[in-house]
Structures are given as structure tokens and as C-alpha cells.
Design an enzyme around this catalytic site. Sequence first.
Site, PDB file in Angstrom:
ATOM      1  CD  GLU A  43      -2.789  -1.277   2.398  1.00  0.00           C
ATOM      2  OE1 GLU A  43      -2.468  -0.588   3.392  1.00  0.00           O
ATOM      3  OE2 GLU A  43      -3.755  -2.049   2.379  1.00  0.00           O
ATOM      4  NE  ARG A  69       3.256  20.237  10.480  1.00  0.00           N
ATOM      5  CZ  ARG A  69       2.982  20.739   9.283  1.00  0.00           C
ATOM      6  NH1 ARG A  69       1.741  20.687   8.803  1.00  0.00           N
ATOM      7  NH2 ARG A  69       3.936  21.301   8.561  1.00  0.00           N
ATOM      8  CB  ALA A  81       8.143  22.953   4.775  1.00  0.00           C
ATOM      9  CG  LEU A  83       1.811  19.925   0.321  1.00  0.00           C
ATOM     10  CD1 LEU A  83       0.352  19.526   0.161  1.00  0.00           C
ATOM     11  CD2 LEU A  83       2.682  18.710   0.612  1.00  0.00           C
ATOM     12  CD  GLU A 102       5.031  27.591   6.047  1.00  0.00           C
ATOM     13  OE1 GLU A 102       6.149  27.387   6.566  1.00  0.00           O
ATOM     14  OE2 GLU A 102       4.206  26.686   5.810  1.00  0.00           O
ATOM     15  N   PRO A 120       9.947   5.947   3.131  1.00  0.00           N
ATOM     16  CG  PRO A 120      12.149   5.208   2.842  1.00  0.00           C
ATOM     17  CD  PRO A 120      11.314   6.150   3.656  1.00  0.00           C
ATOM     18  N   GLY A 121       9.062   3.322   3.170  1.00  0.00           N
ATOM     19  CA  GLY A 121       8.432   2.020   3.296  1.00  0.00           C
ATOM     20  C   GLY A 121       6.998   1.996   2.789  1.00  0.00           C
ATOM     21  CD  GLU A 125       6.309  13.672   2.907  1.00  0.00           C
ATOM     22  OE1 GLU A 125       6.356  14.855   3.289  1.00  0.00           O
ATOM     23  OE2 GLU A 125       5.930  12.734   3.620  1.00  0.00           O
ATOM     24  CD  GLU A 148       0.607  27.500   6.084  1.00  0.00           C
ATOM     25  OE1 GLU A 148       0.213  28.551   5.534  1.00  0.00           O
ATOM     26  OE2 GLU A 148       1.247  26.619   5.501  1.00  0.00           O
TER      27      GLU A 148
END
Length: 211
Positions: A43, A69, A81, A83, A102, A120-121, A125, A148
Site C-alpha cells: 500500500e 500538527r 515548508a 507542498l 509562512e 519510503p516504506g 513523499e 498556519e
Amino acid sequence: MSRSTPGTHDFPITASRDIYEGRVMAVRADTVRMPGGREATREIVEHPGAVAIAAVDEQDRLMMILQYRHAVRRRLWEMPAGLLDHAGEDPVAAAARELAEEVGLAAEHWSVLVDAVPSPGFSEEAIRVFLATGLTEVDRPDLGDDEESELELRWIPLAEAVDMALRGEIVNATAVAGVLALQAVRDGHGEPRPTDAPWPDRPTAFAKRKS
């Protein structure tokens, strides 16, 4: 079926199906042929990719933000940061946008500090961390009522940021990578790369899906 020599199997995808598609991510299930011949399901989170900025002033201080978060239910120290907004977006342009939105800064000089793939598993991203210097203040836009709008901004000396990372006070993976990479550069163990340096892990599947 005999196994391939370690390091040579290419894990072919024999089937793929969508599980979920949202605004900033999607999830699919790939059927992958393993080295011994059996098939396994993996997945995968499709992600648009992101940029982060190590913005450093003339006193060798980093602009850091304390941001809530929800996944971890607390505020974390991070670098500015954001996207990548669309397929083919220039990462430097995205970084400049996020730096202004920001923290209200613009940078004269840009370079690539470090690239990271945090999970990475199960996720595609990938994040490119830029080094930004020659900073000037600019107006920040109205951020509305999202997370934000409640950012706490702080200039943190690089040496202190390194200590915070090693004490577990900075745990955001991108921020940790950026802080330690910057310290390595300052110690003479490497040099930043040009802004057009190859980025082979930049994800493309989610952008293609949205386009």
C-alpha cells in the site's frame, strides 16, 4: 523459481488499484512480484512532493516555526515548508512562495542543501530542502484560520538548533535533516548543490492523477 542475485531484482508491478484519493494525497495498492516469484501487496501513499527552507541570516541563525500538527497532537519545531502545487512546478519558486507566506522573508541566494524521503516504506513523499541566504523582509498574506495562522516564528542560532535536534526537541524529520546538513556544510564536510541539481525521487504519480 530461483531467486535473482541480490541487488538485481526490479520488483515489477503486476497490478495496481486505487484505495483513496484526497486533496493532498492518494493511496493505492500495488501487487509486486518478489525475488522468489511470489506476489505481495504494497500500500503506497502518493504525495505531491514538498520543499523546505533553511533560511539563514548573517548571524548564522535559522528561521524556525512552531506549528501544530494534528497527527501527533502537538506543536513541532519545523523549517518553513510547503507542498508542490502542481505537476512541473519549479521547486525554487515553490520554496520562495512558502518562505514569504509562512515567515515573511525573501532570499537573494538559493541552493539545494539536502533531499529526503521521510517514509519510503509506504510513501512516495520526497522533500527538497533549500538553503536560502541574503534575506529581506516582505509582507505575509492573510493566512485565515488554519494552522498556519498560529505559527510561532523564532530565529534560532544554528548551534542551538543542532543541540535541539540531538536532545529530541526538534523531531520533524525534514528539519532534523536540514539542521544537521547545514552544520555539516559549515564544518566543511560538503557543499550545497545548484538549484537545478537532479532530483530523481521527486514524486509524479499524484500530480499526474490530479492533472
